[in-house]
Every structure is written in structure tokens, then in C-alpha cells.
Design an enzyme around this catalytic site. Structure first.
Site, PDB file in Angstrom:
ATOM      1  N   GLU A 108       0.822  -1.219   0.000  1.00  0.00           N
ATOM      2  CA  GLU A 108       0.000   0.000   0.000  1.00  0.00           C
ATOM      3  C   GLU A 108       0.853   1.265   0.000  1.00  0.00           C
ATOM      4  O   GLU A 108       0.489   2.273  -0.606  1.00  0.00           O
ATOM      5  CB  GLU A 108      -0.965  -0.024   1.189  1.00  0.00           C
ATOM      6  CG  GLU A 108      -2.057  -1.072   0.981  1.00  0.00           C
ATOM      7  CD  GLU A 108      -2.987  -1.194   2.169  1.00  0.00           C
ATOM      8  OE1 GLU A 108      -2.492  -1.521   3.269  1.00  0.00           O
ATOM      9  OE2 GLU A 108      -4.195  -0.945   2.022  1.00  0.00           O
ATOM     10  N   GLU A 128      -3.969  -9.450   3.462  1.00  0.00           N
ATOM     11  CA  GLU A 128      -4.655  -9.043   4.695  1.00  0.00           C
ATOM     12  C   GLU A 128      -5.809  -9.946   5.106  1.00  0.00           C
ATOM     13  O   GLU A 128      -5.996 -10.222   6.300  1.00  0.00           O
ATOM     14  CB  GLU A 128      -5.170  -7.600   4.582  1.00  0.00           C
ATOM     15  CG  GLU A 128      -4.105  -6.546   4.829  1.00  0.00           C
ATOM     16  CD  GLU A 128      -3.349  -6.123   3.581  1.00  0.00           C
ATOM     17  OE1 GLU A 128      -3.357  -6.888   2.577  1.00  0.00           O
ATOM     18  OE2 GLU A 128      -2.757  -5.038   3.580  1.00  0.00           O
TER      19      GLU A 128
HETATM   20  N1  COA Z   1       5.149  -7.792  10.951  1.00  0.00           N
HETATM   21  C1  COA Z   1       5.925  -8.063  11.996  1.00  0.00           C
HETATM   22  N2  COA Z   1       7.019  -8.838  11.900  1.00  0.00           N
HETATM   23  C2  COA Z   1       7.311  -9.358  10.700  1.00  0.00           C
HETATM   24  C3  COA Z   1       6.544  -9.118   9.571  1.00  0.00           C
HETATM   25  C4  COA Z   1       5.403  -8.274   9.723  1.00  0.00           C
HETATM   26  N3  COA Z   1       4.613  -7.942   8.697  1.00  0.00           N
HETATM   27  N4  COA Z   1       7.080  -9.770   8.520  1.00  0.00           N
HETATM   28  C5  COA Z   1       8.161 -10.406   8.997  1.00  0.00           C
HETATM   29  N5  COA Z   1       8.306 -10.159  10.304  1.00  0.00           N
HETATM   30  C6  COA Z   1       9.355 -10.644  11.204  1.00  0.00           C
HETATM   31  C7  COA Z   1       9.170 -12.105  11.557  1.00  0.00           C
HETATM   32  O1  COA Z   1       8.275 -12.251  12.629  1.00  0.00           O
HETATM   33  C8  COA Z   1      10.585 -12.479  11.927  1.00  0.00           C
HETATM   34  O2  COA Z   1      10.852 -11.989  13.218  1.00  0.00           O
HETATM   35  P1  COA Z   1      11.755 -12.857  14.265  1.00  0.00           P
HETATM   36  O3  COA Z   1      13.084 -13.050  13.591  1.00  0.00           O
HETATM   37  O4  COA Z   1      11.806 -12.012  15.471  1.00  0.00           O
HETATM   38  O5  COA Z   1      11.016 -14.153  14.433  1.00  0.00           O
HETATM   39  C9  COA Z   1      11.419 -11.670  10.960  1.00  0.00           C
HETATM   40  O6  COA Z   1      10.602 -10.608  10.534  1.00  0.00           O
HETATM   41  C10 COA Z   1      11.839 -12.439   9.742  1.00  0.00           C
HETATM   42  O7  COA Z   1      10.682 -13.015   9.164  1.00  0.00           O
HETATM   43  P2  COA Z   1      10.697 -14.460   8.477  1.00  0.00           P
HETATM   44  O8  COA Z   1       9.259 -14.869   8.263  1.00  0.00           O
HETATM   45  O9  COA Z   1      11.570 -15.392   9.250  1.00  0.00           O
HETATM   46  O10 COA Z   1      11.403 -14.107   7.084  1.00  0.00           O
HETATM   47  P3  COA Z   1      11.264 -14.826   5.688  1.00  0.00           P
HETATM   48  O11 COA Z   1      12.256 -14.154   4.816  1.00  0.00           O
HETATM   49  O12 COA Z   1      11.317 -16.306   5.834  1.00  0.00           O
HETATM   50  O13 COA Z   1       9.784 -14.472   5.176  1.00  0.00           O
HETATM   51  C11 COA Z   1       7.947 -12.989   4.700  1.00  0.00           C
HETATM   52  C12 COA Z   1       9.474 -13.165   4.847  1.00  0.00           C
HETATM   53  C13 COA Z   1       7.699 -11.531   4.391  1.00  0.00           C
HETATM   54  C14 COA Z   1       7.404 -13.874   3.565  1.00  0.00           C
HETATM   55  C15 COA Z   1       7.259 -13.425   6.005  1.00  0.00           C
HETATM   56  O14 COA Z   1       7.914 -12.825   7.105  1.00  0.00           O
HETATM   57  C16 COA Z   1       5.803 -13.001   6.065  1.00  0.00           C
HETATM   58  O15 COA Z   1       4.954 -13.715   5.507  1.00  0.00           O
HETATM   59  N6  COA Z   1       5.503 -11.876   6.730  1.00  0.00           N
HETATM   60  C17 COA Z   1       4.141 -11.395   6.910  1.00  0.00           C
HETATM   61  C18 COA Z   1       3.591 -10.878   5.587  1.00  0.00           C
HETATM   62  C19 COA Z   1       2.180 -10.332   5.760  1.00  0.00           C
HETATM   63  O16 COA Z   1       1.236 -11.048   6.022  1.00  0.00           O
HETATM   64  N7  COA Z   1       2.061  -9.019   5.598  1.00  0.00           N
HETATM   65  C20 COA Z   1       0.822  -8.344   5.681  1.00  0.00           C
HETATM   66  C21 COA Z   1       0.699  -7.582   6.947  1.00  0.00           C
HETATM   67  S1  COA Z   1      -0.649  -6.459   6.884  1.00  0.00           S
END
Ligand code: COA
Length: 246
Positions: A108, A128
Site C-alpha cells: 500500500e 490481509e
Molecule cells: N510484521 C511483523 N514482523 C514481521 C513481519 C510483519 N509484517 N514480517 C516479517 N516479520 C518478522 C518475523 O516475525 C521475523 O521476526 P523474528 O526473527 O523475530 O522471528 C522476521 O521478521 C523475519 O521473518 P521471516 O518470516 O523469518 O522471514 P522470511 O524471509 O522467511 O519471510 C515474509 C518473509 C515476508 C514472507 C514473512 O515474514 C511473512 O509472511 N511476513 C508477513 C507478511 C504479511 O502477512 N504481511 C501483511 C501484513 S498487513
């Protein structure tokens, strides 16, 4: 200097890098506060803004740890939406240079930019509904404007994530660049913008973003002001004299 937003300033542009790489640049309240401070600066002294992210990621979304604790009154404050509207309404163009994840609130923020370019690693979308919320920071109205209603509905109702090729084919981004040349490509766009009249650029942005019902009056009025500007006279005279000298 560290913080959730690393800022590099030049006379004609500012580069702001989302900088929480160990959280995949998740957008938390501190990031939003830093974006507001940056907007205040760019409203007072308009410059092109390049938005990018640290660690090969643009932004993984709003910070889910903070989102989980927010309640109805927080939703009504529209914390992220308000900041992204302010970014989109900056006087000069905003360029989003997207690498890796641009998800949820990260997508966004990118939709709020005027120009989006990406590396081949881009993964962009709005998951979302999978988290039990809607994409309420601009996606439901900006995405249809950018890619059309049918494609916006598919993205928002399924949470499907697009790669760079599909994002380009859909017109969600305007170019794909090698990851190590992405920022240079954003600067090249900023260079082109910098070569033009800043006021004409600001007025073009204003006309582009005006709602349909304000057209054609708005561009007529903006043009009326520019037709009388010293800079228009200077630029056109320079063109004509250069030709006359040939
Ligand atoms: N909010 C808060 N923390 C987040 C985050 C988010 N949107 N996205 C990633 N993080 C944090 C994870 O909790 C993790 O924290 P930790 O090391 O303290 O456990 C760290 O960032 C690394 O994330 P990780 O998932 O291990 O990395 P990855 O490279 O394997 O995957 C993503 C990356 C982006 C695919 C995955 O983190 C993800 O799906 N994030 C959420 C995406 C989402 O739903 N966004 C919409 C929010 S409105």
C-alpha cells in the site's frame, strides 16, 4: 544515523530507506512517525522522494505484532492510511524502488507512490484477509485506479502475490531492473525529473491526482499560472534561440 527510516538528502531529491531488515522492514509506529517527519520536511522544501527498503526487501507489511494489539479505535485513527495519503500528496513525485517483498501495508505504501519500479525479486500483494483484516491503507481505492477493477478484485479477494513479470504485465510497476542497478534506475528517473521545471512537475502531479470531476478546470487553471511564469518564458526562449543559432 540509525532508525526505522534511513534518509539521504540532496538538493533535488531525498532517498528514504525503510530500515528494519531483521523484521523484513515491517512498518511499525516508529516508521510511521518517521514518515510523517519526512513528509513535513518535503512539504516545506519540495523534492523528489525515492522510497526503498534495506536488506533486499521493500516492506513485509504493517507490523503484525503491533497490529494484533490494535482495536476498533485504532482502526478509526487510520494510522498507516493517513501517513500513506500524506506521502502520496507530497508536492514532488514519489518513486518506489521495490525489491523482494512488498506485502500488505508495504504494497500500500508502494501504491501511494507516483512511479513504481522493481527488481526481478519482487513479490507484491495484499494478504490481509488471511490475517482477518482488510487492506485499509489505500489498496481498495488505489489498486483499482492503478490496475483496473477486475485485477484489483482478484488481488484483494484472493491475497495472491504477484512476481515482477506479472506486476509489470498488469501495469502495477513500470519497469524491472537488475537488483544491483535498481537504486541507480530510480536516480535516473529522478535525474529526468530534476531537468524539468519543478513547478510544472508539481502541477502535473496535481492534475494527475485530481478527481475526475475537477477536470478539465484544474489543468486549465494550473496551465494559466504557468503560461505567465518567468521560468516558462526562459525555457521556451532558450529553445527558440538555440534553434535560431543553428
Ligand atoms: N510484521 C511483523 N514482523 C514481521 C513481519 C510483519 N509484517 N514480517 C516479517 N516479520 C518478522 C518475523 O516475525 C521475523 O521476526 P523474528 O526473527 O523475530 O522471528 C522476521 O521478521 C523475519 O521473518 P521471516 O518470516 O523469518 O522471514 P522470511 O524471509 O522467511 O519471510 C515474509 C518473509 C515476508 C514472507 C514473512 O515474514 C511473512 O509472511 N511476513 C508477513 C507478511 C504479511 O502477512 N504481511 C501483511 C501484513 S498487513
Amino acid at each position: 544515523m540509525t532508525g526505522p527510516l534511513l534518509i539521504e538528502r540532496a538538493d533535488d531529491r531525498v532517498v528514504a530507506m525503510l530500515n528494519r531488515p531483521d523484521k523484513r522492514n515491517a512498518i511499525d509506529q516508529d516508521t510511521i512517525d518517521a514518515l510523517h517527519a519526512l513528509c513535513a520536511e518535503l512539504e516545506a522544501a519540495p523534492r523528489t522522494l525515492i522510497l526503498t527498503g534495506a536488506g533486499g526487501v521493500f516492506a513485509s507489511g504493517a507490523d503484525i505484532a503491533q497490529l494484533r494489539e490494535r482495536r476498533a479505535e485504532d482502526a478509526r485513527r487510520a494510522i498507516n492510511a493517513t501517513a500513506f495519503i500524506r506521502v502520496s500528496e507530497l508536492p514532488m513525485p514519489v518513486i518506489a524502488a521495490l525489491e523482494g517483498y512488498a506485502l500488505g501495508g508495504g504494497a500500500e505504501l508502494a501504491y501511494a507512490a507516483d512511479i513504481r519500479i522493481a527488481s526481478a525479486t519482487l513479490k507484491i500483494g495484499n494478504p490481509e484477509t488471511g490475517l482477518g483484516i482488510i487492506a485499509a491503507a489505500g489498496a481498495t481505492w488505489r489498486l483499482p485506479e492503478i490496475v483496473g477493477g477486475a485485477r484489483a478484485a482478484e488481488l484483494l479477494l484472493t491475497g495472491r502475490v504477484l512476481d515482477a513479470d506479472e506486476a509489470l504485465a498488469w501495469g502495477l510497476i513500470s519497469g524491472i531492473h537488475p537488483a544491483d542497478g535498481l537504486l541507480a534506475a530510480a536516480h535516473a528517473i529522478a535525474d529526468r525529473i530534476a531537468a524539468n521545471d519543478p513547478l510544472a512537475t508539481q502541477y502535473t502531479k496535481r492534475a494527475l491526482r485530481a478527481p475526475r470531476h475537477e477536470h478539465p478546470v484544474i489543468e486549465r487553471e494550473l496551465q494559466a499560472e504557468l503560461f505567465d511564469s518567468a521560468e516558462k518564458m526562459r525555457r521556451m526562449t532558450e529553445f527558440l534561440e538555440r534553434r535560431a543559432r543553428r
